[in-house]
Design an enzyme around this catalytic site. Structure first.
Site, PDB file in Angstrom:
ATOM      1  N   ILE A  13      53.341 100.328 -58.650  1.00  9.78           N
ATOM      2  CA  ILE A  13      53.062  99.638 -57.669  1.00  9.78           C
ATOM      3  C   ILE A  13      53.462  99.157 -56.891  1.00  9.78           C
ATOM      4  CG2 ILE A  13      51.879  97.728 -58.566  1.00  9.78           C
ATOM      5  CD1 ILE A  13      50.376 101.110 -57.734  1.00  9.78           C
ATOM      6  N   SER A  35      62.842  89.595 -56.478  1.00 13.63           N
ATOM      7  CA  SER A  35      62.939  91.046 -57.585  1.00 13.63           C
ATOM      8  C   SER A  35      63.998  90.161 -58.247  1.00 13.63           C
ATOM      9  CB  SER A  35      62.465  92.716 -57.066  1.00 13.63           C
ATOM     10  OG  SER A  35      61.919  92.991 -57.903  1.00 13.63           O
ATOM     11  N   ARG A  36      63.508  90.725 -59.775  1.00 16.51           N
ATOM     12  CA  ARG A  36      65.371  90.822 -60.481  1.00 16.51           C
ATOM     13  C   ARG A  36      66.437  91.263 -59.889  1.00 16.51           C
ATOM     14  NH1 ARG A  36      62.519  89.542 -66.169  1.00 16.51           N
ATOM     15  NH2 ARG A  36      61.969  91.729 -65.292  1.00 16.51           N
ATOM     16  N   LYS A  89      45.944  93.669 -59.437  1.00 19.16           N
ATOM     17  CA  LYS A  89      44.951  93.462 -60.971  1.00 19.16           C
ATOM     18  C   LYS A  89      45.388  93.673 -62.010  1.00 19.16           C
ATOM     19  CE  LYS A  89      44.461  97.121 -62.878  1.00 19.16           C
ATOM     20  NZ  LYS A  89      45.374  98.027 -63.790  1.00 19.16           N
ATOM     21  N   ASP A 167      44.925  97.641 -69.082  1.00 15.53           N
ATOM     22  CA  ASP A 167      44.933  97.982 -68.353  1.00 15.53           C
ATOM     23  C   ASP A 167      44.747  99.122 -67.295  1.00 15.53           C
ATOM     24  OD1 ASP A 167      47.222  97.187 -66.074  1.00 15.53           O
ATOM     25  OD2 ASP A 167      48.056  99.289 -66.613  1.00 15.53           O
TER      26      ASP A 167
HETATM   27  P1  NAP Z   1      55.990  97.725 -63.036  1.00 16.72           P
HETATM   28  O1  NAP Z   1      56.410  97.702 -63.001  1.00 16.72           O
HETATM   29  O2  NAP Z   1      56.634  97.513 -64.647  1.00 16.72           O
HETATM   30  O3  NAP Z   1      56.143  95.769 -62.706  1.00 16.72           O
HETATM   31  C1  NAP Z   1      56.681  95.370 -61.814  1.00 16.72           C
HETATM   32  C2  NAP Z   1      58.473  95.274 -61.747  1.00 16.72           C
HETATM   33  O4  NAP Z   1      58.038  92.928 -62.101  1.00 16.72           O
HETATM   34  C3  NAP Z   1      58.993  94.972 -62.633  1.00 16.72           C
HETATM   35  O5  NAP Z   1      59.911  96.225 -61.658  1.00 16.72           O
HETATM   36  C4  NAP Z   1      59.670  93.796 -62.690  1.00 16.72           C
HETATM   37  O6  NAP Z   1      60.905  93.575 -61.148  1.00 16.72           O
HETATM   38  C5  NAP Z   1      58.969  93.029 -62.284  1.00 16.72           C
HETATM   39  N1  NAP Z   1      59.060  91.445 -62.969  1.00 16.72           N
HETATM   40  C6  NAP Z   1      59.065  90.279 -62.836  1.00 16.72           C
HETATM   41  N2  NAP Z   1      58.907  89.465 -64.923  1.00 16.72           N
HETATM   42  C7  NAP Z   1      58.677  91.269 -65.374  1.00 16.72           C
HETATM   43  C8  NAP Z   1      58.615  90.786 -66.489  1.00 16.72           C
HETATM   44  N3  NAP Z   1      58.536  90.001 -67.249  1.00 16.72           N
HETATM   45  N4  NAP Z   1      58.365  91.962 -66.796  1.00 16.72           N
HETATM   46  C9  NAP Z   1      58.161  93.083 -66.474  1.00 16.72           C
HETATM   47  N5  NAP Z   1      58.673  93.044 -65.021  1.00 16.72           N
HETATM   48  C10 NAP Z   1      58.175  91.863 -64.628  1.00 16.72           C
HETATM   49  O7  NAP Z   1      54.573  97.305 -63.388  1.00 16.72           O
HETATM   50  P2  NAP Z   1      53.562  98.264 -62.094  1.00 16.72           P
HETATM   51  O8  NAP Z   1      53.244  99.471 -63.296  1.00 16.72           O
HETATM   52  O9  NAP Z   1      53.727  98.480 -61.407  1.00 16.72           O
HETATM   53  O10 NAP Z   1      52.707  97.154 -62.225  1.00 16.72           O
HETATM   54  C11 NAP Z   1      52.741  95.728 -61.939  1.00 16.72           C
HETATM   55  C12 NAP Z   1      50.998  95.462 -61.763  1.00 16.72           C
HETATM   56  O11 NAP Z   1      50.346  95.915 -60.974  1.00 16.72           O
HETATM   57  C13 NAP Z   1      50.261  95.245 -63.015  1.00 16.72           C
HETATM   58  O12 NAP Z   1      48.954  93.832 -63.033  1.00 16.72           O
HETATM   59  C14 NAP Z   1      49.548  96.732 -62.807  1.00 16.72           C
HETATM   60  O13 NAP Z   1      48.146  96.584 -63.617  1.00 16.72           O
HETATM   61  C15 NAP Z   1      48.744  96.901 -61.550  1.00 16.72           C
HETATM   62  N6  NAP Z   1      48.915  98.137 -61.370  1.00 16.72           N
HETATM   63  C16 NAP Z   1      49.511  99.129 -62.026  1.00 16.72           C
HETATM   64  C17 NAP Z   1      49.396 100.531 -61.640  1.00 16.72           C
HETATM   65  C18 NAP Z   1      50.086 101.583 -61.553  1.00 16.72           C
HETATM   66  O14 NAP Z   1      50.418 103.017 -61.664  1.00 16.72           O
HETATM   67  N7  NAP Z   1      51.351 101.210 -62.474  1.00 16.72           N
HETATM   68  C19 NAP Z   1      47.953 100.842 -61.167  1.00 16.72           C
HETATM   69  C20 NAP Z   1      47.415  99.312 -60.450  1.00 16.72           C
HETATM   70  C21 NAP Z   1      48.075  98.656 -60.625  1.00 16.72           C
HETATM   71  P3  NAP Z   1      62.084  93.454 -61.340  1.00 16.72           P
HETATM   72  O15 NAP Z   1      62.684  93.394 -62.689  1.00 16.72           O
HETATM   73  O16 NAP Z   1      63.097  93.786 -60.337  1.00 16.72           O
HETATM   74  O17 NAP Z   1      61.682  91.547 -61.852  1.00 16.72           O
END
Ligand code: NAP
Length: 309
Positions: A13, A35-36, A89, A167
């Site tokens: 996101i 970011s890690r 969110k 989610d």
């Molecule tokens: P994601 O890509 O899986 O995670 C975001 C980043 O967070 C990861 O790339 C990771 O980066 C870091 N991170 C830190 N601790 C983590 C852990 N324990 N497990 C996994 N990742 C971790 O997720 P996302 O889709 O961007 O979603 C993040 C948030 O945005 C959620 O709350 C989601 O509901 C919200 N959101 C997502 C979307 C969508 O379309 N995907 C849309 C609207 C809102 P590092 O490994 O570099 O630390």
């Protein structure tokens, strides 16, 4: 001068929405990331937020784009260090931890913004205005998508605190709580959990409305084909459909003409964050998250086939 902002969690996101919105915003400059495993080219990068805050004094705002299970620690760290905070969110893993952040931000005189991006979809405000003076008979949410397409390989969504189908479902609930003219509460929930996962893959919800309307929601994460993010409404003045996650609105089958001049969900979120900072306010409506917590409290649990990617 634009606010110097840091992004935490450079993942899906952050790349899809936050970085383009910040880069187009007159109110914010991306100053650093934490970011890690990931970085943004040309921007100072840190492995964790503590190192970033120590090194980058001029960062005044932090936008947390990590999964909800790890959001609280960073949010508390940022607020304690005197930074304004924007939360993706859902705003956290539990209502109590988010309440703690609300109290801390208030004590520190900082802005805490718990965002609900779907509320900023193009047609949501129009749907809310249309519904305001109608007698509602029925409202039914159909929020169905293919988890393998929309969340490929994201294991955190299946782990405790990741919410599973809630989610995306919480986006529907954020729209419902925005447009519905009265408070609702959940009266029944059926949750379907894959036998090898902590979180549900599908849910059916029934709400109690003191006004007598029938209000229901169906969430499904194994929906093949194009997603369905629709809210069907029946009122004394006819029917309406808020569809495409709140992007389009039709009354009696006739689409309304809106949206062209709308800024988009994430540019609108960042504009709101800037307004909140400028006016010394916070925005932290937890009602969508409360409905999810209630669903886990009153929901009947059914175990279904294991889920594998
Ligand atoms: P994601 O890509 O899986 O995670 C975001 C980043 O967070 C990861 O790339 C990771 O980066 C870091 N991170 C830190 N601790 C983590 C852990 N324990 N497990 C996994 N990742 C971790 O997720 P996302 O889709 O961007 O979603 C993040 C948030 O945005 C959620 O709350 C989601 O509901 C919200 N959101 C997502 C979307 C969508 O379309 N995907 C849309 C609207 C809102 P590092 O490994 O570099 O630390």
């Amino acid at each position: 001068m634009p606010h110097q902002i840091a992004i935490v969690g450079v993942g899906k996101i952050a790349r899809d929405q936050h970085l383009p919105a910040i880069s187009a915003s007159p109110d914010f400059d991306l100053a650093a990331t934490a970011s890690r495993n990931a970085q943004v080219g040309g921007v100072p990068a840190y492995n964790d937020l503590a190192s970033l805050l120590e090194a980058q004094d001029h960062v005044s705002c932090v936008s947390l784009c990590t999964p909800p299970q790890v959001r609280y620690g960073d949010a508390r760290l940022a607020l304690e260090a005197g930074r304004h905070v924007m939360l993706e969110k859902p705003p956290g893993a539990t209502l109590s931890e988010v309440q703690d952040l609300i109290d801390l931000a208030a004590a520190k005189g900082l802005t805490l913004y718990a965002t609900w991006h779907s509320r900023h979809a193009a047609a949501v405000a129009e749907a809310k205005a249309w519904l305001a003076d109608k007698a509602i008979h029925k409202l039914d949410i159909q929020w169905k998508e293919d988890v393998r397409y929309w969340h490929p390989g994201q294991d955190w969504i299946w782990q405790a605190g990741g919410l599973g189908v809630f989610d995306p479902g919480i986006n529907a609930l954020s729209v419902l709580t925005e447009i519905y003219p009265r408070a609702l509460h959940l009266s029944r929930a059926e949750l379907r959990f894959p036998e090898n996962r902590d979180t549900p893959v599908a849910a059916d919800l029934t709400f109690y409305d003191a006004g007598g309307a029938q209000v229901t929601a169906a969430f499904d994460w194994l929906h093949a084909g194009p997603p369905c993010w629709d809210i069907h409404i029946e009122t004394d003045a006819g029917t309406a459909l808020l569809s495409e996650g709140g992007a389009t609105f039709a009354i009696g089958g006739n689409p309304t003409q809106i949206g062209a001049e709308m800024p988009g969900e994430y540019p609108s979120l960042y504009a709101r964050f800037a307004d909140l900072i400028a006016t010394g306010q916070s925005e932290t409506d937890l009602s969508p998250m409360r409905h999810v917590a209630d669903a886990f409290t009153v929901g009947r649990r059914t175990v279904v086939a294991p889920f594998e990617w």
